[in-house]
Design a protein around this motif. Structure first.
Motif, mmCIF file in Angstrom:
data_model
loop_
_atom_site.group_PDB
_atom_site.id
_atom_site.type_symbol
_atom_site.label_atom_id
_atom_site.label_comp_id
_atom_site.label_asym_id
_atom_site.label_seq_id
_atom_site.Cartn_x
_atom_site.Cartn_y
_atom_site.Cartn_z
ATOM 1 N N LEU A 117 141.983 81.700 -14.615
ATOM 2 C CA LEU A 117 141.067 81.672 -13.475
ATOM 3 C C LEU A 117 139.650 81.356 -13.965
ATOM 4 N N GLY A 118 139.299 81.890 -15.141
ATOM 5 C CA GLY A 118 137.979 81.668 -15.710
ATOM 6 C C GLY A 118 137.673 80.216 -16.047
ATOM 7 N N SER A 119 138.690 79.360 -16.090
ATOM 8 C CA SER A 119 138.439 77.942 -16.348
ATOM 9 C C SER A 119 137.665 77.295 -15.196
ATOM 10 N N TYR A 120 137.586 77.984 -14.053
ATOM 11 C CA TYR A 120 136.828 77.489 -12.902
ATOM 12 C C TYR A 120 135.416 78.070 -12.843
ATOM 13 N N ASP A 121 135.064 78.936 -13.782
ATOM 14 C CA ASP A 121 133.772 79.625 -13.731
ATOM 15 C C ASP A 121 132.622 78.683 -14.067
ATOM 16 N N PRO A 122 131.693 78.472 -13.127
ATOM 17 C CA PRO A 122 130.537 77.621 -13.421
ATOM 18 C C PRO A 122 129.659 78.204 -14.536
ATOM 19 N N GLU A 123 129.766 79.512 -14.779
ATOM 20 C CA GLU A 123 129.014 80.147 -15.864
ATOM 21 C C GLU A 123 129.801 80.181 -17.178
ATOM 22 N N LYS A 124 130.972 79.542 -17.169
ATOM 23 C CA LYS A 124 131.796 79.358 -18.377
ATOM 24 C C LYS A 124 132.264 80.663 -19.026
ATOM 25 N N GLN A 125 132.440 81.721 -18.229
ATOM 26 C CA GLN A 125 133.032 82.965 -18.731
ATOM 27 C C GLN A 125 134.544 82.811 -18.583
ATOM 28 N N LEU A 126 135.189 82.345 -19.628
ATOM 29 C CA LEU A 126 136.598 81.976 -19.565
ATOM 30 C C LEU A 126 137.528 83.173 -19.339
ATOM 31 N N ILE A 127 137.215 84.302 -19.956
ATOM 32 C CA ILE A 127 138.094 85.470 -19.903
ATOM 33 C C ILE A 127 137.545 86.513 -18.930
ATOM 34 N N ILE A 128 138.408 87.013 -18.071
ATOM 35 C CA ILE A 128 138.054 88.113 -17.178
ATOM 36 C C ILE A 128 138.671 89.364 -17.783
ATOM 37 N N GLN A 129 137.820 90.177 -18.389
ATOM 38 C CA GLN A 129 138.270 91.356 -19.141
ATOM 39 C C GLN A 129 138.840 92.430 -18.215
ATOM 40 N N ASP A 130 139.859 93.121 -18.712
ATOM 41 C CA ASP A 130 140.482 94.203 -17.965
ATOM 42 C C ASP A 130 139.507 95.379 -17.863
ATOM 43 N N PRO A 131 139.154 95.804 -16.628
ATOM 44 C CA PRO A 131 138.199 96.901 -16.467
ATOM 45 C C PRO A 131 138.855 98.278 -16.449
ATOM 46 N N TYR A 132 140.172 98.344 -16.619
ATOM 47 C CA TYR A 132 140.919 99.592 -16.429
ATOM 48 C C TYR A 132 140.343 100.764 -17.223
ATOM 49 N N TYR A 133 140.005 100.525 -18.489
ATOM 50 C CA TYR A 133 139.477 101.612 -19.325
ATOM 51 C C TYR A 133 137.947 101.637 -19.306
ATOM 52 N N GLY A 134 137.357 100.889 -18.395
ATOM 53 C CA GLY A 134 135.909 100.787 -18.322
ATOM 54 C C GLY A 134 135.302 101.605 -17.196
ATOM 55 N N SER A 135 134.132 101.155 -16.760
ATOM 56 C CA SER A 135 133.346 101.875 -15.758
ATOM 57 C C SER A 135 133.298 101.083 -14.452
ATOM 58 N N ASP A 136 132.624 101.653 -13.470
ATOM 59 C CA ASP A 136 132.419 100.952 -12.197
ATOM 60 C C ASP A 136 131.710 99.619 -12.427
ATOM 61 N N LYS A 137 130.822 99.588 -13.401
ATOM 62 C CA LYS A 137 130.086 98.360 -13.731
ATOM 63 C C LYS A 137 131.059 97.260 -14.183
ATOM 64 N N ASP A 138 132.106 97.640 -14.896
ATOM 65 C CA ASP A 138 133.099 96.657 -15.343
ATOM 66 C C ASP A 138 133.866 96.063 -14.151
ATOM 67 N N PHE A 139 134.137 96.883 -13.143
ATOM 68 C CA PHE A 139 134.790 96.377 -11.929
ATOM 69 C C PHE A 139 133.865 95.427 -11.182
ATOM 70 N N GLU A 140 132.573 95.751 -11.174
ATOM 71 C CA GLU A 140 131.576 94.872 -10.555
ATOM 72 C C GLU A 140 131.539 93.522 -11.268
ATOM 73 N N THR A 141 131.610 93.538 -12.591
ATOM 74 C CA THR A 141 131.641 92.299 -13.376
ATOM 75 C C THR A 141 132.873 91.468 -13.012
ATOM 76 N N VAL A 142 134.037 92.126 -12.904
ATOM 77 C CA VAL A 142 135.272 91.431 -12.513
ATOM 78 C C VAL A 142 135.096 90.801 -11.127
ATOM 79 N N TYR A 143 134.536 91.565 -10.194
ATOM 80 C CA TYR A 143 134.302 91.044 -8.838
ATOM 81 C C TYR A 143 133.423 89.782 -8.904
#
Length: 158
Positions: A117-143
């Motif tokens: 999915l990240g191959s479509y990112d205009p900001e070139k963030q290729l990988i969308i990291q798993d937020p499961y072990y992260g914080s609310d901020k990580d879910f916001e980044t995924v969004y």
């Protein structure tokens, strides 16, 4: 749900409770807002069996609610039929990509284009990291990543 002349996209991550249901909900809202949702079949699934039958992670649901995006999904695993019935299978990281390509190789009539999915990112963030072990901020980044990528994907395929 979709017309026979429609397009289809399946979003995939490891467990189907964090990243892929967020991407699915974001894309569905964008397609709805653009008036093209009836031309798309939209779903999400997991490469693993870990979370089958579970709802999306509560932190992801809270993040989506904050952005006014409704989310109704029950985790499921990718099936062989998915490779034959979806036009696009968009996944979140290299591990998902490896697992999907391996599964697709055992499907005779696989037609799905499997991509990050990240191959479509205009900001070139290729990988969308798993937020499961992260914080609310990580879910916001995924969004935010899913919103950018889904917008670009929809524009490119509408």
């Amino acid at each position: 749900m979709a017309a026979s002349s429609g397009k289809s996209v399946l979003f995939v991550c490891l467990g189907n409770i964090c990243r892929s249901p967020i991407a699915e909900a974001v894309f569905r809202k964008m397609a709805t807002d653009s008036g093209v949702v009836d031309k798309w079949r939209i779903d999400s699934a997991a490469t693993s069996t870990y979370e089958i039958g579970n709802p999306p992670d509560h932190r992801g649901q809270a993040c989506m609610k904050k952005h006014g995006v409704s989310m109704r999904h029950v985790a499921r695993q990718v099936t062989k039929d998915d490779f034959m019935s979806f036009d696009y299978i968009l996944c979140m990281d290299e591990s998902n990509l490896r697992d999907l390509n391996k599964k697709a190789s055992s499907v005779k009539n696989s037609k799905a284009k499997i991509e990050l999915l990240g191959s479509y990112d205009p900001e070139k963030q290729l990988i969308i990291q798993d937020p499961y072990y992260g914080s609310d901020k990580d879910f916001e980044t995924v969004y935010e990543q899913c919103a950018r990528c889904c917008k670009a994907f929809l524009e490119q395929h509408s």
